[in-house]
Design an enzyme around this catalytic site. Sequence first.
Site: not given
Ligand code: SPV
Ligand code: MG
Length: 549
Positions: A72
């Site tokens: 991510d």
């Molecule tokens: C996501 O779900 O991608 C978010 C929330 O942005 S977090 O993973 O807590 O950053």
């Molecule tokens: Mg996110």
Amino acid sequence: MSLRNRISPENRRKSLKNLLKEKDLIRVIEAHNGLSAIVANNIKEKIGNEIYEFDAIWESSLTDSAAKGYPDAEIIGPESRYETIRQILNSSHKPLIVDGDTGGEATNFEFFVRTLEDMGVSMVIIEDKKFPKRNSLESGSKQTQEDPDVFAVKIKRGKKIQLSQDFMIVARIESFISGLGLEDALFRAKKYLKAGADGILIHSKIDNPSEIFEFAKEYQKLSDELGFRKPLICVPTTYNIITEEELKGNGFNIVIYANQLLRSAHKIMKETALKILKNKRGFEAESMCSPVKTIFEDVGFLEVKKKDMKYTKGRIRVIIPAAGKDPSFDTPKSLINIKGKPILQRQIETLNACGIKDITVIRGYMKNLFNIDGVKYVDNEEYDRSHILFSLFKAEADMTDGFIYINSDVLFDQQIINNLLNIKKDIVLVVDNSYAYHKHDIDKKLDLVLTKNKPSKERRVLHQRDNDIVRIGKNIDKKMADYEYVGIAYFSENGVDIVRKVFHECKKNHTGSFQEASSFKKASFTDFIQEIIDRGFKANILDIDKGWL
Ligand code: SPV
Ligand code: MG
């Protein structure tokens, strides 16, 4: 994709704003593809007298990336995100909140906003980090916040470019994640709200809600100072002990369960794979899996099957009126044995061989003798006071999508049924003119037919398909008649509309004799066809040469 959850982009987009007006706390769950969106959309639980469900769906960057096998870190580009968003929209009717990461550079964000808005997304949340961001939950990962003024301009430009009043742009503040703390968070909140943000998401990754509660308290003061209060949002992944009631009590308007569906699927996927490896077969893993039928049900495959059955020609229903008593026989004619098998059994076998399994038989006289399987029975209790037409309409409910009518005493080749199904006409009667060659030997009153065009003298020219019946009945002069009606007919969906209309009109209004019958209740099938023709509808023929008895 499911065709069940249909909603226009406009209606979906505005539904989140409406919910915010109606409810104190909006409950949102993550989805990362069509199937998880179906789960998120459909799951419900009755607690006390209330039905609990999720109000909206979160399209998470973490779970979208992970589902595709990526970290991510804004590696997945917008086109790939749009594909996931499309899957979620296609599989649900609930409002969608998109995780917009940093939103990219302001120009990129403008294009992103317009696309999401057009798709029917209700809200995008962008976080105030520098592109490319890193996920907020991993301690020690690089977390560089954006200059608040640069971020505020991005919000302003996004708000300016959106077309509808319903779309919302929310600013996510990462001051607790980056270590800058409450003061920085409040400074940013004020700036972003002044730039036009439709709400604030305050993020935290500690295991208790103290940070977000402190912020919420100050957020209320800030709202009072500004003279307006925009929704406050949180993502309780690490401080998951918190309850919805507590969040509500602390002024939160939206709670996002941001990744649980992907994480639970991932866990059970690993366990299942391991079980199969260890046992060298699938049996032990079965209890951890949804039945295939449940998946089919959820993704709409069972509806596909149903429609295939409904619209496939092979699924046409056959109706056989067999209620009457013929004075020449002491059992129903249907059940007379021909070479050791009842006529009805032979009819069923021929129809099954044509792929026709839906057969309705109307019984009356000695109905208890009908015990042949593979058909649906409907009863005409008034068989001794009525005739075939009356019996036929006892099965009116089975006519809906078109049907084939077959007399109870006729045997026929498969080919006749196949040819009948290939004629694109609304009402078709199967006729034969070979009776002309032995008409002198026949003393029985036949169902005779006069047609618009005369049968060809050339006996090899068969299957006249565009020829209408002018007259039908037993009283036609044998010398004049063109064909004999075989006792088999086809009615398309339109044809059914016609017969229903004529039948009910006659039933309601007709008095006295009816065509060749003494009354409407005593009408035969051919009397009814003559009535249909007299009313200006067409009844076509399928001209055959033998193949029936
Ligand atoms: C996501 O779900 O991608 C978010 C929330 O942005 S977090 O993973 O807590 O950053
Ligand atoms: Mg996110």
